[in-house]
Design a protein around this motif. Structure first.
Motif, PDB file in Angstrom:
ATOM      1  N   SER A 116       0.828  -1.209   0.000  1.00 47.86           N
ATOM      2  CA  SER A 116       0.000   0.000   0.000  1.00 47.86           C
ATOM      3  C   SER A 116       0.862   1.258   0.000  1.00 47.86           C
ATOM      4  O   SER A 116       0.566   2.213  -0.736  1.00 47.86           O
ATOM      5  CB  SER A 116      -0.912  -0.015   1.233  1.00 47.86           C
ATOM      6  N   LEU A 117       1.929   1.265   0.803  1.00 50.33           N
ATOM      7  CA  LEU A 117       2.811   2.426   0.839  1.00 50.33           C
ATOM      8  C   LEU A 117       3.487   2.633  -0.510  1.00 50.33           C
ATOM      9  O   LEU A 117       3.553   3.761  -1.020  1.00 50.33           O
ATOM     10  CB  LEU A 117       3.865   2.259   1.939  1.00 50.33           C
ATOM     11  N   PHE A 118       3.967   1.542  -1.100  1.00 51.18           N
ATOM     12  CA  PHE A 118       4.627   1.667  -2.394  1.00 51.18           C
ATOM     13  C   PHE A 118       3.643   2.173  -3.461  1.00 51.18           C
ATOM     14  O   PHE A 118       3.976   3.047  -4.264  1.00 51.18           O
ATOM     15  CB  PHE A 118       5.217   0.329  -2.830  1.00 51.18           C
ATOM     16  N   LYS A 119       2.426   1.647  -3.431  1.00 47.53           N
ATOM     17  CA  LYS A 119       1.419   2.066  -4.411  1.00 47.53           C
ATOM     18  C   LYS A 119       1.114   3.551  -4.283  1.00 47.53           C
ATOM     19  O   LYS A 119       0.855   4.239  -5.286  1.00 47.53           O
ATOM     20  CB  LYS A 119       0.145   1.249  -4.226  1.00 47.53           C
ATOM     21  N   SER A 120       1.172   4.070  -3.047  1.00 45.48           N
ATOM     22  CA  SER A 120       0.844   5.481  -2.815  1.00 45.48           C
ATOM     23  C   SER A 120       1.832   6.424  -3.492  1.00 45.48           C
ATOM     24  O   SER A 120       1.528   7.602  -3.712  1.00 45.48           O
ATOM     25  CB  SER A 120       0.792   5.779  -1.316  1.00 45.48           C
ATOM     26  N   LEU A 121       3.032   5.934  -3.838  1.00 46.82           N
ATOM     27  CA  LEU A 121       4.012   6.765  -4.529  1.00 46.82           C
ATOM     28  C   LEU A 121       3.591   7.078  -5.961  1.00 46.82           C
ATOM     29  O   LEU A 121       4.066   8.040  -6.565  1.00 46.82           O
ATOM     30  CB  LEU A 121       5.377   6.071  -4.541  1.00 46.82           C
ATOM     31  N   GLU A 122       2.732   6.209  -6.522  1.00 51.76           N
ATOM     32  CA  GLU A 122       2.181   6.404  -7.869  1.00 51.76           C
ATOM     33  C   GLU A 122       3.281   6.531  -8.924  1.00 51.76           C
ATOM     34  O   GLU A 122       3.294   7.464  -9.738  1.00 51.76           O
ATOM     35  CB  GLU A 122       1.266   7.641  -7.896  1.00 51.76           C
ATOM     36  N   THR A 123       4.204   5.585  -8.916  1.00 48.26           N
ATOM     37  CA  THR A 123       5.298   5.594  -9.882  1.00 48.26           C
ATOM     38  C   THR A 123       5.011   4.629 -11.030  1.00 48.26           C
ATOM     39  O   THR A 123       3.998   3.931 -11.036  1.00 48.26           O
ATOM     40  CB  THR A 123       6.618   5.180  -9.197  1.00 48.26           C
ATOM     41  N   ASN A 124       5.932   4.574 -11.966  1.00 46.20           N
ATOM     42  CA  ASN A 124       5.844   3.598 -13.059  1.00 46.20           C
ATOM     43  C   ASN A 124       6.688   2.361 -12.759  1.00 46.20           C
ATOM     44  O   ASN A 124       6.994   1.577 -13.664  1.00 46.20           O
ATOM     45  CB  ASN A 124       6.296   4.227 -14.378  1.00 46.20           C
ATOM     46  N   LEU A 125       7.051   2.173 -11.491  1.00 41.76           N
ATOM     47  CA  LEU A 125       7.886   1.066 -11.065  1.00 41.76           C
ATOM     48  C   LEU A 125       7.056   0.039 -10.293  1.00 41.76           C
ATOM     49  O   LEU A 125       5.917   0.326  -9.902  1.00 41.76           O
ATOM     50  CB  LEU A 125       9.034   1.572 -10.182  1.00 41.76           C
ATOM     51  N   THR A 126       7.621  -1.137 -10.075  1.00 38.82           N
ATOM     52  CA  THR A 126       6.917  -2.193  -9.342  1.00 38.82           C
ATOM     53  C   THR A 126       7.840  -2.808  -8.300  1.00 38.82           C
ATOM     54  O   THR A 126       9.069  -2.762  -8.426  1.00 38.82           O
ATOM     55  CB  THR A 126       6.430  -3.309 -10.295  1.00 38.82           C
ATOM     56  N   LEU A 127       7.230  -3.395  -7.280  1.00 42.37           N
ATOM     57  CA  LEU A 127       7.990  -4.150  -6.303  1.00 42.37           C
ATOM     58  C   LEU A 127       8.324  -5.532  -6.855  1.00 42.37           C
ATOM     59  O   LEU A 127       7.556  -6.107  -7.644  1.00 42.37           O
ATOM     60  CB  LEU A 127       7.184  -4.322  -5.010  1.00 42.37           C
ATOM     61  N   ASP A 128       9.466  -6.070  -6.435  1.00 43.86           N
ATOM     62  CA  ASP A 128       9.811  -7.451  -6.773  1.00 43.86           C
ATOM     63  C   ASP A 128       8.902  -8.411  -6.012  1.00 43.86           C
ATOM     64  O   ASP A 128       8.133  -8.012  -5.135  1.00 43.86           O
ATOM     65  CB  ASP A 128      11.276  -7.736  -6.388  1.00 43.86           C
ATOM     66  N   GLU A 129       9.033  -9.696  -6.328  1.00 45.31           N
ATOM     67  CA  GLU A 129       8.255 -10.709  -5.613  1.00 45.31           C
ATOM     68  C   GLU A 129       8.575 -10.732  -4.127  1.00 45.31           C
ATOM     69  O   GLU A 129       7.731 -11.138  -3.308  1.00 45.31           O
ATOM     70  CB  GLU A 129       8.500 -12.092  -6.230  1.00 45.31           C
ATOM     71  N   ASP A 130       9.778 -10.282  -3.763  1.00 47.13           N
ATOM     72  CA  ASP A 130      10.166 -10.279  -2.351  1.00 47.13           C
ATOM     73  C   ASP A 130       9.809  -8.967  -1.659  1.00 47.13           C
ATOM     74  O   ASP A 130      10.296  -8.678  -0.561  1.00 47.13           O
ATOM     75  CB  ASP A 130      11.657 -10.585  -2.194  1.00 47.13           C
ATOM     76  N   LEU A 131       8.954  -8.148  -2.303  1.00 50.27           N
ATOM     77  CA  LEU A 131       8.482  -6.874  -1.747  1.00 50.27           C
ATOM     78  C   LEU A 131       9.590  -5.826  -1.665  1.00 50.27           C
ATOM     79  O   LEU A 131       9.534  -4.911  -0.841  1.00 50.27           O
ATOM     80  CB  LEU A 131       7.853  -7.068  -0.354  1.00 50.27           C
ATOM     81  N   GLY A 132      10.581  -5.942  -2.503  1.00 52.07           N
ATOM     82  CA  GLY A 132      11.675  -4.985  -2.532  1.00 52.07           C
ATOM     83  C   GLY A 132      11.858  -4.379  -3.910  1.00 52.07           C
ATOM     84  O   GLY A 132      11.244  -4.797  -4.894  1.00 52.07           O
ATOM     85  N   THR A 133      12.714  -3.374  -3.983  1.00 54.28           N
ATOM     86  CA  THR A 133      13.097  -2.766  -5.254  1.00 54.28           C
ATOM     87  C   THR A 133      14.477  -2.152  -5.090  1.00 54.28           C
ATOM     88  O   THR A 133      14.857  -1.747  -3.984  1.00 54.28           O
ATOM     89  CB  THR A 133      12.093  -1.685  -5.703  1.00 54.28           C
ATOM     90  N   SER A 134      15.213  -2.093  -6.179  1.00 56.82           N
ATOM     91  CA  SER A 134      16.540  -1.456  -6.137  1.00 56.82           C
ATOM     92  C   SER A 134      16.434   0.062  -6.205  1.00 56.82           C
ATOM     93  O   SER A 134      17.435   0.756  -6.047  1.00 56.82           O
ATOM     94  CB  SER A 134      17.400  -1.968  -7.300  1.00 56.82           C
ATOM     95  N   TYR A 135      15.221   0.587  -6.433  1.00 57.09           N
ATOM     96  CA  TYR A 135      15.028   2.029  -6.541  1.00 57.09           C
ATOM     97  C   TYR A 135      14.730   2.652  -5.178  1.00 57.09           C
ATOM     98  O   TYR A 135      14.065   2.057  -4.336  1.00 57.09           O
ATOM     99  CB  TYR A 135      13.876   2.352  -7.500  1.00 57.09           C
ATOM    100  N   VAL A 136      15.227   3.864  -4.985  1.00 56.68           N
ATOM    101  CA  VAL A 136      14.893   4.658  -3.802  1.00 56.68           C
ATOM    102  C   VAL A 136      14.296   5.979  -4.261  1.00 56.68           C
ATOM    103  O   VAL A 136      14.472   6.395  -5.416  1.00 56.68           O
ATOM    104  CB  VAL A 136      16.124   4.904  -2.897  1.00 56.68           C
ATOM    105  N   PHE A 137      13.599   6.658  -3.340  1.00 61.86           N
ATOM    106  CA  PHE A 137      12.775   7.806  -3.700  1.00 61.86           C
ATOM    107  C   PHE A 137      13.040   8.968  -2.741  1.00 61.86           C
ATOM    108  O   PHE A 137      13.292   8.756  -1.554  1.00 61.86           O
ATOM    109  CB  PHE A 137      11.301   7.415  -3.662  1.00 61.86           C
TER     110      PHE A 137
END
Length: 210
Positions: free
Chosen positions: A130-151
């Motif tokens: 939910s927190l990641f979705k609230s950023l409204e980016t064109n990126l997605t979380l990995d299957e492990d709920l992580g991403t190499s991107y920071v904001f």
């Protein structure tokens, strides 16, 4: 002719240069807001808050060993440079149950620098998504709920980024796998937002003294 050339060099060129840089300050003095009103971290354990902080927000996921290199890159290229600023912090969002692995990572980071402004918050899978979705980016979380991107999130909980990036157009985040992205883009953008707040503070102080 020679005198005219000298006059141009002495007076016209400096004026053109001044106008160029003054224009640059006006156009690029603020980092664009891409998403407003990102939720506060009320549903997460760990004690970190976004309000009134300039935050580098990341999502480590539940495979922290795999993301250690990303954390080290962020530490060396961004945290070491800006971690002394009072209002600056890094917040890493982690799924519940990863507390022990996070402590190992924190100790490893501590071998490279102090970690006072490295914060880790823990939430359920639903809260992380939910927190990641609230950023409204064109990126997605990995299957492990992580991403190499920071904001970059400002003191009012707005996502800051670029609307005219030469490579991505709208640039929502910065890839911690890429040292070039951290060095050439993220470092510049963190400088901009820190300068923005410093200028705002100076203006407020000047207004009070008048």
């Amino acid at each position: 002719m020679k005198k005219a050339s000298v006059l141009i060099v002495l007076f016209v060129f400096p004026l053109v240069a001044y106008l160029f840089f003054a224009s640059g300050v006006n156009n690029f003095g603020r980092l664009p807001i891409l998403t407003q009103n990102i939720p506060e971290l009320d549903n997460f354990e760990g004690g970190a808050r976004l309000n009134n902080k300039i935050t580098i927000l990341g999502f480590l996921g539940n495979n922290i060993d795999y993301k250690k290199g990303n954390a080290f890159n962020l530490n060396q290229k961004i945290y070491k440079r800006f971690g002394k600023f009072t209002d600056f912090q890094i917040v890493m969002v982690v799924p519940e149950g990863e507390e022990e692995n996070v402590e190992v990572l924190r100790k490893d980071l501590g071998k490279l620098s102090e970690t006072d402004r490295w914060n880790f918050v823990y939430g359920s899978e639903g809260d992380v998504k939910s927190l990641f979705k609230s950023l409204e980016t064109n990126l997605t979380l990995d299957e492990d709920l992580g991403t190499s991107y920071v904001f970059i999130v400002d003191k009012d909980r707005n996502l800051r980024g670029r609307t005219d990036d030469e490579d991505e157009g709208t640039k929502y985040g910065f890839n911690t796998t890429s040292v070039a992205d951290l060095n050439n883009k993220m470092e510049d953008d963190v400088k901009i937002i820190l300068a923005e707040y410093r200028l705002s503070l100076k203006k407020n102080n000047a207004d009070r003294s008048n």
